[in-house]
Motif scaffolding. Structure first.
Motif, PDB file in Angstrom:
ATOM      1  N   LEU A  98       0.811  -1.225   0.000  1.00 25.99           N
ATOM      2  CA  LEU A  98       0.000   0.000   0.000  1.00 25.99           C
ATOM      3  C   LEU A  98       0.847   1.280   0.000  1.00 25.99           C
ATOM      4  N   HIS A  99       2.138   1.139   0.205  1.00 23.64           N
ATOM      5  CA  HIS A  99       3.093   2.262   0.162  1.00 23.64           C
ATOM      6  C   HIS A  99       2.813   3.351   1.194  1.00 23.64           C
ATOM      7  N   LEU A 100       2.400   2.935   2.379  1.00 18.00           N
ATOM      8  CA  LEU A 100       2.235   3.899   3.464  1.00 18.00           C
ATOM      9  C   LEU A 100       3.599   4.241   4.052  1.00 18.00           C
ATOM     10  N   ALA A 101       3.709   5.404   4.630  1.00 19.06           N
ATOM     11  CA  ALA A 101       4.931   5.809   5.323  1.00 19.06           C
ATOM     12  C   ALA A 101       5.040   5.025   6.632  1.00 19.06           C
ATOM     13  N   ALA A 102       6.232   5.049   7.224  1.00 19.69           N
ATOM     14  CA  ALA A 102       6.510   4.253   8.421  1.00 19.69           C
ATOM     15  C   ALA A 102       5.609   4.592   9.602  1.00 19.69           C
ATOM     16  N   THR A 103       5.367   5.869   9.861  1.00 21.49           N
ATOM     17  CA  THR A 103       4.575   6.238  11.041  1.00 21.49           C
ATOM     18  C   THR A 103       3.129   5.766  10.954  1.00 21.49           C
ATOM     19  N   PRO A 104       2.380   6.053   9.887  1.00 18.93           N
ATOM     20  CA  PRO A 104       1.011   5.514   9.862  1.00 18.93           C
ATOM     21  C   PRO A 104       0.977   3.981   9.819  1.00 18.93           C
ATOM     22  N   ALA A 105       1.923   3.377   9.124  1.00 18.98           N
ATOM     23  CA  ALA A 105       1.973   1.911   9.082  1.00 18.98           C
ATOM     24  C   ALA A 105       2.189   1.339  10.484  1.00 18.98           C
ATOM     25  N   PHE A 106       3.063   1.967  11.251  1.00 18.79           N
ATOM     26  CA  PHE A 106       3.337   1.514  12.610  1.00 18.79           C
ATOM     27  C   PHE A 106       2.053   1.513  13.437  1.00 18.79           C
ATOM     28  N   PHE A 107       1.306   2.610  13.401  1.00 24.84           N
ATOM     29  CA  PHE A 107       0.131   2.717  14.264  1.00 24.84           C
ATOM     30  C   PHE A 107      -1.051   1.886  13.772  1.00 24.84           C
ATOM     31  N   ILE A 108      -1.203   1.709  12.479  1.00 28.34           N
ATOM     32  CA  ILE A 108      -2.243   0.804  11.973  1.00 28.34           C
ATOM     33  C   ILE A 108      -1.911  -0.636  12.377  1.00 28.34           C
ATOM     34  N   ASN A 109      -0.667  -1.013  12.198  1.00 28.45           N
ATOM     35  CA  ASN A 109      -0.215  -2.359  12.558  1.00 28.45           C
ATOM     36  C   ASN A 109      -0.394  -2.606  14.057  1.00 28.45           C
ATOM     37  N   LEU A 110      -0.192  -1.572  14.840  1.00 29.22           N
ATOM     38  CA  LEU A 110      -0.286  -1.664  16.300  1.00 29.22           C
ATOM     39  C   LEU A 110      -1.668  -2.138  16.756  1.00 29.22           C
ATOM     40  N   VAL A 111      -2.706  -1.731  16.065  1.00 27.84           N
ATOM     41  CA  VAL A 111      -4.068  -2.134  16.434  1.00 27.84           C
ATOM     42  C   VAL A 111      -4.208  -3.658  16.380  1.00 27.84           C
ATOM     43  N   PHE A 112      -3.734  -4.254  15.305  1.00 24.45           N
ATOM     44  CA  PHE A 112      -3.866  -5.705  15.137  1.00 24.45           C
ATOM     45  C   PHE A 112      -2.956  -6.483  16.096  1.00 24.45           C
ATOM     46  N   THR A 113      -1.724  -6.024  16.248  1.00 26.54           N
ATOM     47  CA  THR A 113      -0.800  -6.745  17.119  1.00 26.54           C
ATOM     48  C   THR A 113      -1.188  -6.605  18.590  1.00 26.54           C
ATOM     49  N   THR A 114      -1.766  -5.474  18.965  1.00 24.48           N
ATOM     50  CA  THR A 114      -2.215  -5.276  20.347  1.00 24.48           C
ATOM     51  C   THR A 114      -3.377  -6.198  20.686  1.00 24.48           C
ATOM     52  N   ALA A 115      -4.330  -6.298  19.793  1.00 23.57           N
ATOM     53  CA  ALA A 115      -5.469  -7.186  20.032  1.00 23.57           C
ATOM     54  C   ALA A 115      -5.006  -8.635  20.174  1.00 23.57           C
ATOM     55  N   PHE A 116      -4.115  -9.061  19.282  1.00 24.16           N
ATOM     56  CA  PHE A 116      -3.568 -10.416  19.382  1.00 24.16           C
ATOM     57  C   PHE A 116      -2.851 -10.614  20.715  1.00 24.16           C
ATOM     58  N   SER A 117      -2.012  -9.660  21.078  1.00 26.00           N
ATOM     59  CA  SER A 117      -1.203  -9.780  22.292  1.00 26.00           C
ATOM     60  C   SER A 117      -2.059  -9.896  23.550  1.00 26.00           C
ATOM     61  N   PHE A 118      -3.080  -9.056  23.677  1.00 24.43           N
ATOM     62  CA  PHE A 118      -3.921  -9.109  24.871  1.00 24.43           C
ATOM     63  C   PHE A 118      -4.633 -10.454  24.984  1.00 24.43           C
ATOM     64  N   GLY A 119      -5.169 -10.921  23.891  1.00 27.55           N
ATOM     65  CA  GLY A 119      -5.836 -12.223  23.919  1.00 27.55           C
ATOM     66  C   GLY A 119      -4.895 -13.353  24.265  1.00 27.55           C
ATOM     67  N   TYR A 120      -3.723 -13.344  23.649  1.00 28.84           N
ATOM     68  CA  TYR A 120      -2.751 -14.408  23.904  1.00 28.84           C
ATOM     69  C   TYR A 120      -2.271 -14.397  25.355  1.00 28.84           C
ATOM     70  N   MET A 121      -1.939 -13.227  25.871  1.00 24.17           N
ATOM     71  CA  MET A 121      -1.470 -13.163  27.260  1.00 24.17           C
ATOM     72  C   MET A 121      -2.551 -13.591  28.243  1.00 24.17           C
ATOM     73  N   SER A 122      -3.780 -13.150  27.984  1.00 22.70           N
ATOM     74  CA  SER A 122      -4.882 -13.489  28.890  1.00 22.70           C
ATOM     75  C   SER A 122      -5.215 -14.974  28.871  1.00 22.70           C
ATOM     76  N   LEU A 123      -5.190 -15.567  27.700  1.00 21.52           N
ATOM     77  CA  LEU A 123      -5.641 -16.953  27.555  1.00 21.52           C
ATOM     78  C   LEU A 123      -4.528 -17.990  27.642  1.00 21.52           C
ATOM     79  N   VAL A 124      -3.272 -17.574  27.406  1.00 19.04           N
ATOM     80  CA  VAL A 124      -2.188 -18.554  27.348  1.00 19.04           C
ATOM     81  C   VAL A 124      -1.051 -18.220  28.314  1.00 19.04           C
ATOM     82  N   ALA A 125      -0.318 -17.167  28.050  1.00 19.24           N
ATOM     83  CA  ALA A 125       0.928 -16.920  28.787  1.00 19.24           C
ATOM     84  C   ALA A 125       0.719 -16.689  30.273  1.00 19.24           C
TER      85      ALA A 125
END
Length: 134
Positions: A98-125
């Motif tokens: 999509l050719h986004l710059a680093a800053t918007p890509a970082f924060f968009i990506n953060l939404v998905f990785t944060t949701a995954f992380s919270f679920g994984y930590m709560s249910l597994v780790a």
């Protein structure tokens, strides 16, 4: 089995996540123009994983003793590697396709990785023993 997400736990997760994210973001943004997104993301990953593990273990999940810390870190690390793969896939799509710059890509990506992380930590780790099958 009913699991309730408490406001306190979610607030602690977001706060400790903000600290780890600040570390990741600073390293990523400093390195990305010089080495590209992949090496920058990899270099930013390790310090934030250690900080996030220690802060989440203590403040988000309220674990104070050292019992099971090695097992928890192993489970956490497995989730962190999964999250890293998810992150790399996100950066590839957001920056290379999509050719986004680093800053918007970082924060968009953060939404998905944060949701995954919270679920994984709560249910597994950091799941309580009574919530997991032995």
């Amino acid at each position: 089995m009913h699991r309730e997400i408490s406001f306190r736990r979610l607030a602690a997760f977001l706060t400790t996540g903000a600290v780890a994210t600040a570390i990741t973001f600073a390293i990523f943004i400093l390195l990305e123009p010089h080495v590209g997104w992949l090496p920058a993301a990899a270099a930013a990953w390790a310090p934030s994983v250690i900080v996030a593990f220690l802060l989440n273990r203590r403040f988000t999940f309220g674990i104070k003793d050292r019992a099971r810390i090695e097992q928890q870190f192993g489970l956490y690390l497995a989730g962190a590697f999964s999250q890293l793969g998810l992150s790399f896939a996100g950066y590839f799509v957001l920056m290379d396709v999509l050719h986004l710059a680093a800053t918007p890509a970082f924060f968009i990506n953060l939404v998905f990785t944060t949701a995954f992380s919270f679920g994984y930590m709560s249910l597994v780790a950091f799941a309580r023993r009574s919530h997991r099958a032995a």
